[in-house]
Design a protein around this motif. Structure first.
Motif, PDB file in Angstrom:
ATOM      1  N   LYS A 146     -40.656  16.491  30.598  1.00 42.08           N
ATOM      2  CA  LYS A 146     -40.658  15.134  29.449  1.00 42.08           C
ATOM      3  C   LYS A 146     -38.689  14.935  28.376  1.00 42.08           C
ATOM      4  CE  LYS A 146     -45.663  14.012  29.317  1.00 42.08           C
ATOM      5  NZ  LYS A 146     -46.708  14.132  28.550  1.00 42.08           N
ATOM      6  N   VAL A 147     -38.858  16.748  28.277  1.00 41.45           N
ATOM      7  CA  VAL A 147     -38.297  16.389  27.654  1.00 41.45           C
ATOM      8  C   VAL A 147     -37.058  16.312  28.339  1.00 41.45           C
ATOM      9  CG1 VAL A 147     -36.774  18.483  26.760  1.00 41.45           C
ATOM     10  CG2 VAL A 147     -38.939  18.415  26.528  1.00 41.45           C
ATOM     11  N   LEU A 148     -36.252  16.811  29.788  1.00 45.37           N
ATOM     12  CA  LEU A 148     -35.480  16.744  30.073  1.00 45.37           C
ATOM     13  C   LEU A 148     -35.311  14.639  30.656  1.00 45.37           C
ATOM     14  CD1 LEU A 148     -35.838  19.226  33.237  1.00 45.37           C
ATOM     15  CD2 LEU A 148     -34.348  19.335  31.182  1.00 45.37           C
ATOM     16  N   LYS A 149     -35.863  14.428  30.654  1.00 48.70           N
ATOM     17  CA  LYS A 149     -36.296  12.976  30.873  1.00 48.70           C
ATOM     18  C   LYS A 149     -35.542  12.148  29.910  1.00 48.70           C
ATOM     19  CE  LYS A 149     -39.328   8.947  32.203  1.00 48.70           C
ATOM     20  NZ  LYS A 149     -40.711   8.086  32.499  1.00 48.70           N
ATOM     21  N   PHE A 150     -36.436  12.472  28.500  1.00 48.90           N
ATOM     22  CA  PHE A 150     -35.821  12.575  27.323  1.00 48.90           C
ATOM     23  C   PHE A 150     -34.227  12.264  26.412  1.00 48.90           C
ATOM     24  CE2 PHE A 150     -35.398  12.916  22.539  1.00 48.90           C
ATOM     25  CZ  PHE A 150     -35.664  10.903  21.286  1.00 48.90           C
ATOM     26  N   TYR A 151     -33.593  13.848  26.848  1.00 51.18           N
ATOM     27  CA  TYR A 151     -32.326  13.424  26.489  1.00 51.18           C
ATOM     28  C   TYR A 151     -32.017  13.220  27.874  1.00 51.18           C
ATOM     29  CZ  TYR A 151     -33.845  16.211  22.433  1.00 51.18           C
ATOM     30  OH  TYR A 151     -34.484  15.971  21.353  1.00 51.18           O
TER      31      TYR A 151
ATOM     32  N   VAL B 234     -40.923  21.506  24.118  1.00 50.11           N
ATOM     33  CA  VAL B 234     -42.312  21.505  25.496  1.00 50.11           C
ATOM     34  C   VAL B 234     -43.412  21.331  24.500  1.00 50.11           C
ATOM     35  CG1 VAL B 234     -42.860  22.747  26.474  1.00 50.11           C
ATOM     36  CG2 VAL B 234     -40.171  22.371  26.428  1.00 50.11           C
ATOM     37  N   GLU B 235     -43.551  21.283  22.962  1.00 52.76           N
ATOM     38  CA  GLU B 235     -44.880  21.680  23.011  1.00 52.76           C
ATOM     39  C   GLU B 235     -45.142  20.236  22.286  1.00 52.76           C
ATOM     40  OE1 GLU B 235     -47.605  23.779  19.636  1.00 52.76           O
ATOM     41  OE2 GLU B 235     -45.822  24.298  19.490  1.00 52.76           O
ATOM     42  N   GLN B 236     -44.106  19.914  21.751  1.00 58.95           N
ATOM     43  CA  GLN B 236     -44.378  18.490  20.422  1.00 58.95           C
ATOM     44  C   GLN B 236     -44.535  17.306  21.407  1.00 58.95           C
ATOM     45  OE1 GLN B 236     -40.769  17.677  18.262  1.00 58.95           O
ATOM     46  NE2 GLN B 236     -42.488  15.460  17.291  1.00 58.95           N
ATOM     47  N   ILE B 237     -43.579  17.844  22.977  1.00 56.30           N
ATOM     48  CA  ILE B 237     -43.555  16.121  24.065  1.00 56.30           C
ATOM     49  C   ILE B 237     -44.171  16.691  24.754  1.00 56.30           C
ATOM     50  CG2 ILE B 237     -41.535  15.030  25.166  1.00 56.30           C
ATOM     51  CD1 ILE B 237     -39.358  15.998  23.392  1.00 56.30           C
ATOM     52  N   GLY B 238     -44.627  17.654  25.275  1.00 57.26           N
ATOM     53  CA  GLY B 238     -46.103  17.905  26.081  1.00 57.26           C
ATOM     54  C   GLY B 238     -45.035  18.300  27.538  1.00 57.26           C
ATOM     55  N   GLY B 239     -43.972  19.063  27.628  1.00 54.19           N
ATOM     56  CA  GLY B 239     -43.707  19.902  29.142  1.00 54.19           C
ATOM     57  C   GLY B 239     -42.212  19.303  29.122  1.00 54.19           C
ATOM     58  N   MET B 240     -41.465  20.366  30.322  1.00 55.80           N
ATOM     59  CA  MET B 240     -40.240  20.507  29.916  1.00 55.80           C
ATOM     60  C   MET B 240     -39.904  19.223  30.514  1.00 55.80           C
ATOM     61  SD  MET B 240     -36.759  21.338  29.324  1.00 55.80           S
ATOM     62  CE  MET B 240     -37.466  23.443  29.236  1.00 55.80           C
TER      63      MET B 240
END
Length: 457
Positions: free
Chosen positions: A120-125, A112-118
Motif C-alpha cells: 500500500k505504501v508503494l502504491k501510494f507513492y 507500513v504500520e499506518q497505511i497497512g503494508g508495504m
C-alpha cells in the motif's frame, strides 16, 4: 513589520505543508547541460518540473486545499532547499549514509504500520518496488538533513538581549500586537484498577497454549490475526521490522534481539500487556518478527474499587485535609506526573501550560468548565497500554485570551523577537549565497514573484 515577518517566515524550511512530504532530488555535479524537465539548477542540485507535479498530487491526496498553493510557491521552496543543501556540502557538513538509512527504516516502518503494508505504501507513492522507493526516500532524507543542519548552523549563534526584545515589541504597530490565547495549567491524579494475579496467569497460560500450537505446526500468522490485541499489526499477522533504534519499548526490543531465527519467546510483559515473539529473519542489524499481544482484563469489581478510592481522595482534597499536589504524590498511579504534583506537560511545548484552542479535544472537554482550584468528579478514561482507569483533574494559573503585554508575556515576546532576528539572519545569508552560487531558472518560471532574488536582477 509583523506582516513582513510573516512573509519571511513563510518559506523557512520546516516542512510547512505536511509532516512527511517527499520531494525528489538529483545530483547535478557532472555537468550543467539542458536536461528535459529541468526547471532550475542550484549549485550541484536540480529541480524538475515533475517534482512540483508530484508535490501537488501528494498535497491533494492528504486533503490539503491546493487551490491556495501556487506552483511558484512550491518552486521557491524547492530552490531554498537546494541552496541550503548545496551550501551544506560546501561547508563540509556531513550526513552519513548510516544515519540516513537508520532514519529511513524508522520512517518506512511507521508508514507500513499506518497505511497497512508495504504494498500500500508503494502504491501510494507510485513506486514499482521497495528498492525503488528506498532509493527515492534516501535522496530526500539526506537532502532534508543537510538542509536542517545548514539552517541550524546559520541561526545557532543568534542571541537576543532584553533591550532588543523591548525594541521589537515597541516597534509592533498597535493594531498588530499579537493576541495570546487562554492558557492554564492542568494536573491530574490517576487511580488504576488492580488486575488480579489470576487474570495475569490466565493471559500467560493462553499465550503459552498459542506458543505450543505454533511449535506443533500451527501458523503464527493466523494466531496473530485471531488473538493479538495490537491494532497496528494484528491484521498483518503481527509483523514488524525493527532495528535497535526503532521506537519500541525496551523490554520488547531486549527479547526480540535475544532470539535466533525461527525461535519463539516465552510470554513476557511490557506496559502494553503480555507478548510472545517469533523471529522470522535477521538481516544484519534488522530483525523481521511477528508478535502476539494480549492484555489482562480488568474486572467490573476492580473498576468499582478504583472509583471508590479516587472518590475518597477527592473528598479529602475538597475538605482541605490534603492538597492536590500532596495527594498526587502519595496516591496517584501515574508515575510520570505524581512527583510534580500531578502537573501535565504540554506535548507541543513540553511546558506545564496549555493553550485552550490547541488542546487535545478530549482534555479540553474535561477542563474547559473548571474554575481555578476546582476538582473534577471522577472521570473514567482509557489509554492503550494503560487500559481503563479513573482520574480527577484540577486547573490552576488560568489566563484568559488577551493582547500581549510586555511584562506579563515577556517569554513569549522574547521567542517572537528571537525568531524574527533568526529570520533576518537567514534572509541575509540567503542573499549572500545566491550571489555566489550558480543558479539557472527556466524561462517558464521567470515570471514568478519570488521572495528571494533567484533571478539575480
Amino acid at each position: 513589520m509583523m506582516q513582513s515577518m510573516k512573509k519571511n517566515m513563510k518559506f523557512i524550511n520546516k516542512k510547512f505543508f505536511l509532516p512527511f512530504l517527499l520531494v525528489t532530488t538529483l545530483s547535478f555535479a557532472q555537468s550543467r547541460v539542458k536536461v528535459d524537465g529541468v526547471i532550475a539548477v542550484v549549485g550541484d542540485y536540480v529541480v524538475l518540473d515533475s517534482d512540483i507535479d508530484y508535490e501537488l498530487i501528494q498535497l491533494k491526496a492528504q486533503g490539503v486545499d491546493i487551490k491556495t498553493i501556487t506552483r511558484c510557491e512550491l518552486f521557491g521552496k524547492q530552490l531554498e532547499d537546494k541552496l541550503y543543501a548545496h551550501q551544506a556540502i560546501q561547508d563540509s557538513i556531513v550526513v552519513s549514509d548510516a544515519e540516513v538509512n537508520g532514519y529511513m527504516s524508522e520512517q518506512i516502518d511507521a508508514m507500513v504500520e499506518q497505511i497497512g503494508g508495504m504494498d500500500k505504501v508503494l502504491k501510494f507513492y507510485n513506486k514499482k518496488n521497495e528498492e525503488d522507493f528506498r532509493s527515492y526516500l534516501f535522496d530526500f532524507i539526506k537532502m532534508n538533513k543537510l538542509t536542517s543542519q545548514m539552517q541550524n548552523k546559520i541561526v545557532d549563534k543568534v542571541t537576543i538581549t532584553p533591550e532588543e526584545v523591548r525594541n521589537f515589541f515597541k516597534a509592533i504597530p498597535a493594531d498588530e500586537i499579537p493576541v495570546f490565547g487562554a492558557e492554564m495549567e492542568v494536573a491530574q491524579i490517576v487511580v488504576k484498577p488492580i488486575i488480579t494475579e489470576e487474570e495475569k496467569q490466565r493471559v500467560v497460560a493462553k499465550l503459552n497454549e498459542i506458543r505450543q500450537d505454533v511449535l506443533n505446526g500451527s501458523s503464527f500468522f493466523s494466531k496473530a490475526v485471531l488473538f493479538s490485541e495490537d491494532p497496528g499489526s494484528s491484521s498483518n499477522g503481527g509483523f514488524y521490522k525493527m532495528n535497535r533504534k526503532t521506537p519500541f519499548v525496551k523490554e520488547f526490543k531486549d527479547v526480540a534481539f535475544s532470539l535466533a531465527e525461527g525461535e519463539i519467546s516465552e510470554p513476557f510483559e511490557t506496559d502494553f500487556g503480555y507478548h510472545i515473539i517469533l523471529v522470522e529473519k535477521i538481516k544484519g542489524q534488522e530483525v523481521e518478527l511477528r508478535h502476539i499481544l494480549m492484555a489482562p482484563k480488568v474486572s467490573p469489581q476492580a473498576i468499582k474499587d478504583a472509583k471508590e478510592k479516587i472518590e475518597v481522595i477527592r473528598t479529602k482534597i475538597i475538605n482541605k485535609e490534603i492538597s492536590f499536589a500532596e495527594a498526587a504524590k502519595s496516591s496517584s498511579d501515574e508515575k510520570e506526573t505524581r512527583n510534580n504534583g500531578g502537573v501535565l506537560l504540554n506535548p507541543r511545548t513540553m511546558e506545564p501550560r496549555f493553550e485552550l484552542t490547541k488542546m487535545d479535544p478530549t482534555l479540553y472537554a474535561q477542563v474547559s468548565d473548571l474554575k481555578d482550584g476546582e476538582v473534577s468528579y471522577p472521570i473514567l478514561d482509557e489509554e492503550r497500554g494503560v487500559g481503563k482507569f479513573y482520574k480527577i483533574i484540577t486547573v490552576n494559573n488560568r489566563t484568559e485570551e488577551h493582547t500581549a503585554e510586555f511584562s506579563k508575556d515577556y517569554l513569549k515576546i522574547k521567542e517572537l523577537a528571537l525568531r524574527d532576528k533568526q529570520i533576518k539572519e537567514i534572509a541575509k545569508w540567503t542573499e549572500e549565497k545566491i550571489k555566489e552560487t550558480y543558479i539557472k531558472i527556466s524561462d517558464d518560471y521567470k515570471d514568478c514573484d519570488f521572495t528571494n532574488n533567484w533571478l539575480k536582477k
